[in-house]
Every structure is written in structure tokens, then in C-alpha cells.
Design an enzyme around this catalytic site. Structure first.
Site, short mmCIF file in Angstrom:
data_model
loop_
_atom_site.label_atom_id
_atom_site.label_comp_id
_atom_site.label_asym_id
_atom_site.label_seq_id
_atom_site.Cartn_x
_atom_site.Cartn_y
_atom_site.Cartn_z
N LYS B 100 0.53 -1.31 0.05
CA LYS B 100 -0.07 -0.15 0.20
C LYS B 100 0.76 1.35 0.08
O LYS B 100 1.40 1.64 0.99
CB LYS B 100 -0.72 0.01 1.03
CG LYS B 100 -1.70 1.17 1.43
CD LYS B 100 -2.24 1.17 2.86
CE LYS B 100 -3.23 2.43 2.59
NZ LYS B 100 -3.92 3.39 4.20
N ALA B 187 -9.64 5.49 3.29
CA ALA B 187 -9.51 6.78 4.89
C ALA B 187 -11.02 7.68 5.15
O ALA B 187 -11.98 7.43 3.81
CB ALA B 187 -8.47 8.03 4.53
N GLY B 188 -11.80 7.75 5.96
CA GLY B 188 -12.59 8.87 6.23
C GLY B 188 -13.79 8.11 7.33
O GLY B 188 -14.40 9.17 7.76
#
Lengths: 66, 260
Positions: B100, B187-188
Site C-alpha cells: 500500500k 480513509a474517512g
């Protein structure tokens, strides 16, 4: 002689191999990788790779992270 | 729904779990199990040399024999550090090349540095890495990363750890529609509905860490995320109804019992 191990100064005997260093520090080799002066050293070379004065050694592992 | 295949491996679970911020390895292991995930991310860091001999490492708990271990370049702020981290990770994981890539711009926003991300992607792809790349929700950048040869594009829903969910659904939808590689929102995510929305938008999966690890009950939240992703995935496949501004009756108009 003096080496830099994970960004900290350390005293080891002349001609110490990576394997000897790992044994001294009681570090298991399964989930680590080693870089000497920014060059990756394969695990198969640990037993014969001799460190030199001033070598910068990075020993890394996998930890929890996103 | 089309199969999720990354680096020639098919995944049944569309949830990827980050392993940071858990109380201990036991909690990490239980959350991973409850989530049903098959891939987890790890960070690459200097070994704590003072660590007690024999204390387990994360990979003793989350075995590479059972899970796909996705080393993450989190904490890198330039392409050089990111590439170096990937090479060390590959050595650590016996030559595995799936990584990643995450190159950040600053520690305040943790927003991806797109210029450095593009640069690192090119280098890593040339070196033979299979790159799952964290990026902004910009459709143009997503396509450029795909052209470079990234295996998977991972746009943010919102800032890392923010829990704000997907703030630009239109961009995520646009990225999905133009993609020929898997799109995974990374993310988030704050709660289960955010993960569900990502899947309803047509994403191939969701990567999350904080939303589970920092929930009051991480193991229960891991299970909630599993079900949310399954629900969103099925809803996308089923095809949602069109939105209308007026009410549309569900029952027949004829035969209503009335004196009028």
C-alpha cells in the site's frame, strides 16, 4: 567498534556478523528486515556479513498500522 | 457483482482492515476475525530492540499464512522514503510485492501528496511491485495512477481518522465509472453507513482502521462493518430506485374503500 543501530550509537566487537549481533540482542529473524548503509541485506547473508566501524544498521519489523 | 481480484488473488471479503490503534494484539485479532477480512495493513517501523525476548509480534497473531499482509508506507512524506519502505517490506515478507503506497503531504491534514505519490508509483511499478495506492478523490489523478500500472486505486473518503465519511460522492462515483482496476475507498469512514455508501457507489471495497479500532466496542464495530459492506454491495448489485421529488404510492389507486 562503534555502529549506529536504529539511529542509536552502539559498541560491538570488531568483525561482528549480523547473525552475532542479532543473537546478542536476542532478536528473532522471522519478521524483520535489515538495511546496512541503506542497502538491504538478505537473510541468507546474515551469518557471513561482517559489520564495519560506523556502519548504519536499520532493523525493521511490521507493527500495527493503517 | 464483479469479483474482487488483486494481484491475481480473489477476495470474498471486500473489507480491508488496518491494524493500528488497538488496545493489544488480542483485540486486534478478535476485530480481524469479526470483520471477516482477508487482507490487513501493517506499518513498517524500526524494531524496538529493547523489547522483551519472546514477546509476540503482530505477525504471530495475524499470520501471513492466513491473511494477505499489506505493508503500508504510512508516515512517508516523499517518494524516496516510500520506495525504501516498500523494498524493506518486501524483504520482511519473503519477497512479496503487494504494497500500500501512501505518501502524505503534511502531518496536520494527512492529505496525500499527489506529486510524490505519482513519482513513487512509477518507480515501484517499474521495480515489479503491485501497488495499491492511496490518493485524493480526484478522478483525473486516479486515472493517471491506473495508467502508470497501479493494481488498485484507493481514493480517500475524507481525511485519515476524521470519521467524516465520503464527502464527495460524485467524485467517487466518477472514479468508479472510469476505472478498469479495483477502487477501494481508503480513509474517512466513521461508522457502518459510510462503508455501506461506498459500496452503494460501486466501489470494490473499503479499507478502514480508526472507525473500528477507536469505536467503544471495536469487535462489535468490526462485525457492523462486515455487514454494512455486504449490504451496500448487494444494494449496488440490486440497483437502487430513482429518486423523485414527489411521493409515489406503493398501493394501487383503484378499489380504495371510500364514500367519495
Amino acid at each position: 567498534m562503534n555502529i549506529i543501530l536504529n539511529n542509536e550509537s552502539d559498541e560491538v566487537h570488531d568483525g561482528i556478523t549480523i547473525k552475532e549481533l542479532l543473537d546478542d540482542k536476542k532478536i528473532h529473524t522471522q519478521y524483520i528486515a535489515i538495511e546496512i548503509n541503506k542497502k538491504i541485506i538478505p537473510k541468507s547473508s546474515y551469518y557471513k556479513f561482517e559489520l564495519k566501524e560506523g556502519d548504519k544498521i536499520e532493523i525493521i519489523t511490521a507493527i500495527g498500522g493503517g | 457483482m464483479k469479483k474482487l481480484i488483486i494481484d491475481n488473488q480473489e477476495y470474498k471479503s471486500r473489507l480491508i482492515l488496518g491494524t493500528g490503534k488497538y488496545k493489544d494484539f488480542e483485540e486486534t485479532g478478535k476485530a480481524v476475525e469479526a470483520s471477516g477480512c482477508e487482507m490487513v495493513t501493517v506499518a513498517i517501523r524500526r524494531l524496538n530492540i529493547g523489547q522483551d525476548k519472546g514477546s509476540p509480534s503482530l505477525l504471530d497473531v495475524i499470520s501471513p499464512d492466513k491473511f494477505t499482509i499489506l505493508p503500508n508506507t504510512a508516515g512517508c512524506y516523499n517518494s524516496e522514503d516510500a520506495v525504501r519502505t516498500c523494498e524493506l517490506a518486501s524483504e520482511l515478507l519473503s519477497g512479496k510485492t503487494l504494497v500500500k503506497l501512501e505518501v502524505l503531504s503534511d502531518s496536520k491534514t494527512l492529505y496525500p501528496n499527489v506529486v510524490e505519490t505519482l513519482k513513487a508509483s512509477e518507480i515501484l511499478v517499474k521495480k515489479g511491485f503491485k501497488v495499491m495506492v492511496y490518493t485524493t478523490d480526484d478522478p483525473v489523478v486516479a486515472k493517471e495512477l491506473e495508467k502508470i500500472g497501479c493494481a488498485c486505486i484507493m481514493p480517500l473518503g475524507s481525511a485519515i481518522g476524521s470519521g467524516l465519511g465520503i464527502i464527495n460522492e460524485f467524485n467517487i462515483r466518477e472514479i468508479v465509472e472510469n476505472a478498469d482496476v479495483p477502487i477501494i475507498v481508503d480513509a474517512g469512514v466513521g461508522t457502518a453507513s459510510d462503508a455501506c455508501i461506498a459500496m452503494e457507489l460501486g466501489c470494490d471495497g473499503v479499507l478502514m482502521n480508526t472507525a473500528i479500532a477507536c469505536a467503544k466496542n471495536p469487535i462489535l464495530m468490526a462485525s457492523a462493518m462486515k455487514h454494512a459492506i455486504e449490504a451496500g454491495s448487494k444494494a449496488y448489485e440490486a440497483g437502487r430506485i430513482e429518486k423523485t421529488l414527489k411521493g409515489v404510492a406503493s398501493s394501487p389507486k383503484d378499489g380504495v374503500i371510500t364514500d367519495d
